[in-house]
Design a protein around this motif. Sequence first.
Motif, PDB file in Angstrom:
ATOM      1  N   ASP A 177     -20.999  34.593  23.240  1.00 45.41           N
ATOM      2  CA  ASP A 177     -21.885  33.783  22.407  1.00 45.41           C
ATOM      3  C   ASP A 177     -22.288  32.501  23.106  1.00 45.41           C
ATOM      4  O   ASP A 177     -23.431  32.067  23.030  1.00 45.41           O
ATOM      5  CB  ASP A 177     -21.195  33.429  21.082  1.00 45.41           C
ATOM      6  N   LEU A 178     -21.304  31.894  23.773  1.00 43.35           N
ATOM      7  CA  LEU A 178     -21.591  30.658  24.486  1.00 43.35           C
ATOM      8  C   LEU A 178     -22.678  30.898  25.532  1.00 43.35           C
ATOM      9  O   LEU A 178     -23.618  30.115  25.671  1.00 43.35           O
ATOM     10  CB  LEU A 178     -20.308  30.156  25.145  1.00 43.35           C
ATOM     11  N   LEU A 179     -22.564  31.999  26.261  1.00 44.10           N
ATOM     12  CA  LEU A 179     -23.570  32.321  27.267  1.00 44.10           C
ATOM     13  C   LEU A 179     -24.910  32.632  26.617  1.00 44.10           C
ATOM     14  O   LEU A 179     -25.960  32.250  27.119  1.00 44.10           O
ATOM     15  CB  LEU A 179     -23.119  33.513  28.104  1.00 44.10           C
ATOM     16  N   ARG A 180     -24.849  33.309  25.486  1.00 43.00           N
ATOM     17  CA  ARG A 180     -26.091  33.662  24.800  1.00 43.00           C
ATOM     18  C   ARG A 180     -26.830  32.409  24.364  1.00 43.00           C
ATOM     19  O   ARG A 180     -28.049  32.338  24.423  1.00 43.00           O
ATOM     20  CB  ARG A 180     -25.786  34.547  23.593  1.00 43.00           C
ATOM     21  N   ARG A 181     -26.068  31.411  23.954  1.00 44.11           N
ATOM     22  CA  ARG A 181     -26.697  30.144  23.556  1.00 44.11           C
ATOM     23  C   ARG A 181     -27.362  29.481  24.755  1.00 44.11           C
ATOM     24  O   ARG A 181     -28.484  28.987  24.653  1.00 44.11           O
ATOM     25  CB  ARG A 181     -25.660  29.218  22.935  1.00 44.11           C
ATOM     26  N   GLU A 182     -26.671  29.486  25.865  1.00 50.57           N
ATOM     27  CA  GLU A 182     -27.249  28.920  27.090  1.00 50.57           C
ATOM     28  C   GLU A 182     -28.543  29.662  27.427  1.00 50.57           C
ATOM     29  O   GLU A 182     -29.559  29.049  27.759  1.00 50.57           O
ATOM     30  CB  GLU A 182     -26.277  29.100  28.271  1.00 50.57           C
ATOM     31  N   TYR A 183     -28.459  30.978  27.349  1.00 48.79           N
ATOM     32  CA  TYR A 183     -29.625  31.799  27.663  1.00 48.79           C
ATOM     33  C   TYR A 183     -30.787  31.461  26.738  1.00 48.79           C
ATOM     34  O   TYR A 183     -31.914  31.265  27.186  1.00 48.79           O
ATOM     35  CB  TYR A 183     -29.258  33.283  27.545  1.00 48.79           C
ATOM     36  N   HIS A 184     -30.458  31.365  25.471  1.00 46.26           N
ATOM     37  CA  HIS A 184     -31.521  31.107  24.507  1.00 46.26           C
ATOM     38  C   HIS A 184     -32.186  29.757  24.725  1.00 46.26           C
ATOM     39  O   HIS A 184     -33.406  29.631  24.656  1.00 46.26           O
ATOM     40  CB  HIS A 184     -30.957  31.206  23.086  1.00 46.26           C
TER      41      HIS A 184
ATOM     42  N   LEU B 282     -32.517  28.145  27.511  1.00 41.48           N
ATOM     43  CA  LEU B 282     -33.377  28.207  28.690  1.00 41.48           C
ATOM     44  C   LEU B 282     -34.594  29.093  28.442  1.00 41.48           C
ATOM     45  O   LEU B 282     -35.694  28.801  28.911  1.00 41.48           O
ATOM     46  CB  LEU B 282     -32.576  28.717  29.894  1.00 41.48           C
ATOM     47  N   ARG B 283     -34.372  30.158  27.713  1.00 36.64           N
ATOM     48  CA  ARG B 283     -35.484  31.060  27.414  1.00 36.64           C
ATOM     49  C   ARG B 283     -36.600  30.316  26.680  1.00 36.64           C
ATOM     50  O   ARG B 283     -37.781  30.496  26.960  1.00 36.64           O
ATOM     51  CB  ARG B 283     -34.997  32.232  26.565  1.00 36.64           C
ATOM     52  N   ARG B 284     -36.199  29.476  25.750  1.00 38.97           N
ATOM     53  CA  ARG B 284     -37.159  28.660  25.014  1.00 38.97           C
ATOM     54  C   ARG B 284     -37.999  27.798  25.942  1.00 38.97           C
ATOM     55  O   ARG B 284     -39.189  27.605  25.730  1.00 38.97           O
ATOM     56  CB  ARG B 284     -36.425  27.732  24.051  1.00 38.97           C
ATOM     57  N   LEU B 285     -37.332  27.232  26.937  1.00 38.51           N
ATOM     58  CA  LEU B 285     -38.030  26.365  27.877  1.00 38.51           C
ATOM     59  C   LEU B 285     -39.164  27.102  28.580  1.00 38.51           C
ATOM     60  O   LEU B 285     -40.255  26.570  28.747  1.00 38.51           O
ATOM     61  CB  LEU B 285     -37.068  25.860  28.962  1.00 38.51           C
ATOM     62  N   PHE B 286     -38.876  28.328  29.004  1.00 38.48           N
ATOM     63  CA  PHE B 286     -39.844  29.017  29.855  1.00 38.48           C
ATOM     64  C   PHE B 286     -40.751  29.965  29.089  1.00 38.48           C
ATOM     65  O   PHE B 286     -41.862  30.233  29.533  1.00 38.48           O
ATOM     66  CB  PHE B 286     -39.117  29.774  30.972  1.00 38.48           C
ATOM     67  N   GLU B 287     -40.293  30.471  27.976  1.00 42.58           N
ATOM     68  CA  GLU B 287     -41.088  31.470  27.260  1.00 42.58           C
ATOM     69  C   GLU B 287     -41.592  30.964  25.916  1.00 42.58           C
ATOM     70  O   GLU B 287     -42.342  31.665  25.253  1.00 42.58           O
ATOM     71  CB  GLU B 287     -40.265  32.751  27.028  1.00 42.58           C
ATOM     72  N   GLY B 288     -41.158  29.783  25.513  1.00 45.68           N
ATOM     73  CA  GLY B 288     -41.609  29.257  24.232  1.00 45.68           C
ATOM     74  C   GLY B 288     -40.754  29.773  23.089  1.00 45.68           C
ATOM     75  O   GLY B 288     -39.807  30.528  23.305  1.00 45.68           O
TER      76      GLY B 288
ATOM     77  N   TYR C 209     -32.096  30.220  34.362  1.00 50.01           N
ATOM     78  CA  TYR C 209     -32.664  31.085  33.333  1.00 50.01           C
ATOM     79  C   TYR C 209     -32.640  32.537  33.792  1.00 50.01           C
ATOM     80  O   TYR C 209     -32.230  33.426  33.048  1.00 50.01           O
ATOM     81  CB  TYR C 209     -34.088  30.645  33.019  1.00 50.01           C
ATOM     82  N   HIS C 210     -33.041  32.737  35.017  1.00 50.06           N
ATOM     83  CA  HIS C 210     -33.119  34.105  35.520  1.00 50.06           C
ATOM     84  C   HIS C 210     -31.750  34.765  35.582  1.00 50.06           C
ATOM     85  O   HIS C 210     -31.580  35.927  35.211  1.00 50.06           O
ATOM     86  CB  HIS C 210     -33.782  34.125  36.896  1.00 50.06           C
ATOM     87  N   ASP C 211     -30.755  34.024  36.040  1.00 47.15           N
ATOM     88  CA  ASP C 211     -29.390  34.561  36.094  1.00 47.15           C
ATOM     89  C   ASP C 211     -28.922  35.022  34.721  1.00 47.15           C
ATOM     90  O   ASP C 211     -28.343  36.098  34.573  1.00 47.15           O
ATOM     91  CB  ASP C 211     -28.416  33.489  36.615  1.00 47.15           C
ATOM     92  N   LEU C 212     -29.173  34.179  33.728  1.00 44.67           N
ATOM     93  CA  LEU C 212     -28.732  34.522  32.377  1.00 44.67           C
ATOM     94  C   LEU C 212     -29.566  35.643  31.784  1.00 44.67           C
ATOM     95  O   LEU C 212     -29.053  36.508  31.080  1.00 44.67           O
ATOM     96  CB  LEU C 212     -28.787  33.280  31.481  1.00 44.67           C
ATOM     97  N   ARG C 213     -30.848  35.626  32.079  1.00 48.62           N
ATOM     98  CA  ARG C 213     -31.734  36.670  31.564  1.00 48.62           C
ATOM     99  C   ARG C 213     -31.252  38.046  32.030  1.00 48.62           C
ATOM    100  O   ARG C 213     -31.234  39.011  31.287  1.00 48.62           O
ATOM    101  CB  ARG C 213     -33.164  36.424  32.050  1.00 48.62           C
ATOM    102  N   ARG C 214     -30.865  38.104  33.297  1.00 52.11           N
ATOM    103  CA  ARG C 214     -30.336  39.353  33.851  1.00 52.11           C
ATOM    104  C   ARG C 214     -29.138  39.857  33.061  1.00 52.11           C
ATOM    105  O   ARG C 214     -28.964  41.046  32.844  1.00 52.11           O
ATOM    106  CB  ARG C 214     -29.887  39.127  35.295  1.00 52.11           C
ATOM    107  N   LEU C 215     -28.268  38.921  32.706  1.00 53.70           N
ATOM    108  CA  LEU C 215     -27.067  39.296  31.958  1.00 53.70           C
ATOM    109  C   LEU C 215     -27.409  40.002  30.659  1.00 53.70           C
ATOM    110  O   LEU C 215     -26.795  40.988  30.299  1.00 53.70           O
ATOM    111  CB  LEU C 215     -26.247  38.052  31.606  1.00 53.70           C
TER     112      LEU C 215
END
Lengths: 228, 228
Positions: A81-88, A90-96, B87-93
């Motif tokens: 979950d912690l990683l998913r939050r990080e991912y989310h 960052l995803r927001r930053l680049f994909e909106g 972002y890319h590293d996490l996206r891959r995960l």
Amino acid sequence: MPAGTATPRRKYEEILLLRYLAGLGADRSPAVLSSREVGVHLGVSQQAADRYLLALARDGFLERSLGGRKQSLTLKASGLDLLRREYHDLRRLFEGPARLRFTGSVVSGLGEGRYYLAQPGYTVQFAERLGYTPYPGTLNIQPGPPDLLRVSAVKDWKGLRIDGFSAAGRTFGGATCHAARLGGRPGHLITPDRTHHTDVVEFIAPEYLRERLSLKDGDPVDVELEES
Amino acid sequence: MPAGTATPRRKYEEILLLRYLAGLGADRSPAVLSSREVGVHLGVSQQAADRYLLALARDGFLERSLGGRKQSLTLKASGLDLLRREYHDLRRLFEGPARLRFTGSVVSGLGEGRYYLAQPGYTVQFAERLGYTPYPGTLNIQPGPPDLLRVSAVKDWKGLRIDGFSAAGRTFGGATCHAARLGGRPGHLITPDRTHHTDVVEFIAPEYLRERLSLKDGDPVDVELEES
DNA sequence: ATTACTAGGTATCGAGTAC
DNA sequence: TGTACTCGATACCTAGTAA
């Protein structure tokens, strides 16, 4: 109130370690790694790597079994979950802002919704933060199995907070709301902090949707939501 | 050879600061923030926040102008790149290997490709790591404008390394290759470390694709690639 | 071989403060 | 107001080593 700065923040090395384990699939099957190997990967000493493992295990992010020669490492749900939050984030930053559309079927709840939603402690917050006072009852939707995983990711989205409170000698928990449309009608997905079910989501709206849309149990409905 | 552990790693707080700035759109227009405000957001003192800003500016990740009352902070390209890599590293995960498909048009290069690709220092590596010795010439493709941004993200993907070397009194730079198909024919996208052009990608293949596919300058071609 | 403790040196922090 | 220095406290690292 920025999300992600409230908790006493983990060390970057610990997050990189969780990432590494996730990359090895340690959320599904244990990764067998010595603390030395972990240290080499992270570019730190065996001792430091060991401390990270110790700290992460203590805080419930991973599980270790020191049975044999090397330890077995398993990523627990909170670690992922912690990683998913990080991912989310960052995803927001680049994909909106995230969007999601899924189909589910109407199911019956226990009728508790009516009692909770009528509490003044909630209704004042609804009026202020959602802009309306919801019909006192939740419409429960069970997403189709392929959508369930994507729907569960919504908990990481930014949302509108409804705070918990105490009244009449008991406590009422908080919840998070996400603006959504159900069958085209506007309302909010509401996720209680202490949720009981894991395969059902609850929807609230200004009107009585069951009647408005002539829905009965088992009927399919379309839900669309966009992150605020 | 794990990617992302080679560089002397930044502090987590610094990355969170870059994220914060990116979230404020500081890559497009300057964010006006005092070091105290930065500190409050990160949960550290004004002095620590200032040190992070100093370090990030020193290393070229952001630009500061201390003109007026507060400083103006602008995220530089390398700062955004760092976040994009995270972002890319996490996206891959969570989403698995990236895929990309784009259309471009064939353009003429300077003919240098022929000279470089024939160097034994390269050919032995190609044979070993790509599994073939490429036809000595690169096919240059210019992605359509809407695809250009997505194509430029490929540089963050994991790829097959071709190392630089010295021969005949000069140095030859390294490159990264990504398995791809061009017009259905297998080959690799090759990205030199020191690339000259920013709007053109180079493709290598076991065969002479220009002839095989009867391509001439300006012809449209389809490229598909998947992260290894 | 492991994991993980202790000791001592280094890096990093926040407070105080100069500019 | 700001930024950014010095300084003493402390958190964190590595090395050595016990188990």
